[in-house]
Design a protein around this motif. Sequence first.
Motif, mmCIF file in Angstrom:
data_model
loop_
_atom_site.group_PDB
_atom_site.id
_atom_site.type_symbol
_atom_site.label_atom_id
_atom_site.label_comp_id
_atom_site.label_asym_id
_atom_site.label_seq_id
_atom_site.Cartn_x
_atom_site.Cartn_y
_atom_site.Cartn_z
ATOM 1 N N SER A 159 -18.795 6.800 -10.462
ATOM 2 C CA SER A 159 -17.448 6.288 -10.212
ATOM 3 C C SER A 159 -17.237 5.938 -8.750
ATOM 4 O O SER A 159 -16.131 5.554 -8.352
ATOM 5 N N SER A 176 -12.504 6.239 -4.507
ATOM 6 C CA SER A 176 -11.878 5.278 -5.415
ATOM 7 C C SER A 176 -10.491 4.846 -4.969
ATOM 8 O O SER A 176 -9.878 4.005 -5.617
ATOM 9 N N TRP A 177 -9.959 5.408 -3.852
ATOM 10 C CA TRP A 177 -8.643 4.988 -3.393
ATOM 11 C C TRP A 177 -8.480 5.317 -1.916
ATOM 12 O O TRP A 177 -9.221 6.135 -1.352
ATOM 13 N N ARG A 193 -16.093 1.013 -9.589
ATOM 14 C CA ARG A 193 -15.770 -0.167 -10.387
ATOM 15 C C ARG A 193 -14.386 -0.710 -10.021
ATOM 16 O O ARG A 193 -14.160 -1.915 -10.084
ATOM 17 N N ARG A 194 -13.492 0.176 -9.641
ATOM 18 C CA ARG A 194 -12.161 -0.245 -9.204
ATOM 19 C C ARG A 194 -11.727 0.615 -8.025
ATOM 20 O O ARG A 194 -11.724 1.843 -8.119
ATOM 21 N N ASN A 239 -8.573 1.212 -5.446
ATOM 22 C CA ASN A 239 -7.162 0.949 -5.200
ATOM 23 C C ASN A 239 -6.797 1.384 -3.787
ATOM 24 O O ASN A 239 -7.178 2.479 -3.351
ATOM 25 N N GLU A 277 -19.925 -5.693 -11.219
ATOM 26 C CA GLU A 277 -18.620 -6.267 -10.890
ATOM 27 C C GLU A 277 -17.679 -5.152 -10.462
ATOM 28 O O GLU A 277 -17.462 -4.203 -11.211
ATOM 29 N N VAL A 278 -17.152 -5.256 -9.254
ATOM 30 C CA VAL A 278 -16.207 -4.259 -8.759
ATOM 31 C C VAL A 278 -14.896 -4.966 -8.407
ATOM 32 O O VAL A 278 -14.895 -6.132 -8.010
ATOM 33 N N VAL A 279 -13.806 -4.235 -8.580
ATOM 34 C CA VAL A 279 -12.467 -4.760 -8.319
ATOM 35 C C VAL A 279 -11.858 -3.985 -7.163
ATOM 36 O O VAL A 279 -11.852 -2.747 -7.164
ATOM 37 N N ASN A 322 -8.328 -3.552 -5.600
ATOM 38 C CA ASN A 322 -6.904 -3.801 -5.799
ATOM 39 C C ASN A 322 -6.166 -3.357 -4.539
ATOM 40 O O ASN A 322 -6.029 -2.165 -4.275
ATOM 41 N N THR A 366 -7.912 -8.340 -5.757
ATOM 42 C CA THR A 366 -6.621 -8.585 -6.385
ATOM 43 C C THR A 366 -5.568 -7.692 -5.742
ATOM 44 O O THR A 366 -5.873 -6.898 -4.859
#
Length: 243
Positions: free
Chosen positions: A93, A97-98, A116-117, A119, A140-142, A144, A192
């Motif tokens: 993970s 992650s944030w 993967r994401r 924030n 593919e990672v996002v 945000n 994004t």
Amino acid sequence: MTEDAAVPDLRASDADRERVAEILRDALAEGRLDMEEFEERLDATYQARTYGELTPITRDLPDHATAVPAVSLTKQPERGGGWASRIVGGDDSGTSSWAVAVMSGFQRRGHWTAPRRFNCLAFWGGGEIDLREANFADREVVINAVAIMGGVEVIVPPGVEVIVRGIGVMGGFDHREEGVPGDPGAPRVIVTGFAFWGGVGVDRKLPRAEKQRLREERRRERLERKEDRRRELEGSPEREDRG
């Protein structure tokens, strides 16, 4: 003459010099060498012609014993690497992650695993997400990013495809790096989020190690030209005498 005694007189290859240069880079990053010492030893590395000249350069540094490898007449296959080794996949993970910056700042840089994401929020503050030396939890990672009267900068290395889908209100997202084709097997980064009186920028930069390597390559080329010129000048009187 024994084989061990002959080794110092053997000619060193470009690969041998690069291995010594890599140890010097690590020593500089770890604080074992200052910049002046690093540059002096690097110059000596690229001027070295034999194993005997290379060995003393890293004698007082860790891993110096592997700087000049044993001589082999068999060509070894190159070590694997590339994007496949940086996309870890599985259930990873990510290292983080944030991130949140409220009237402050945050950074994610160096050797870390992008999830993967990811924030993040920057409110009256700023953040930097540097992926140049990162691993990726998926192909593919996002990212945000929410920037409110603040800013977030995303830095990607060459070869990574970037897609920007953010929305800006009296603010904006940087689309300059969008549309650049990615390398085969390279990850895709989707940026994004939302920017209000703020901005989310995307920059494409070379990794620090690659920048350093290019500087060293230019330095080596200058030294080689200087050495060639010196040899030409030394050889000129001999040619005249023979004439």
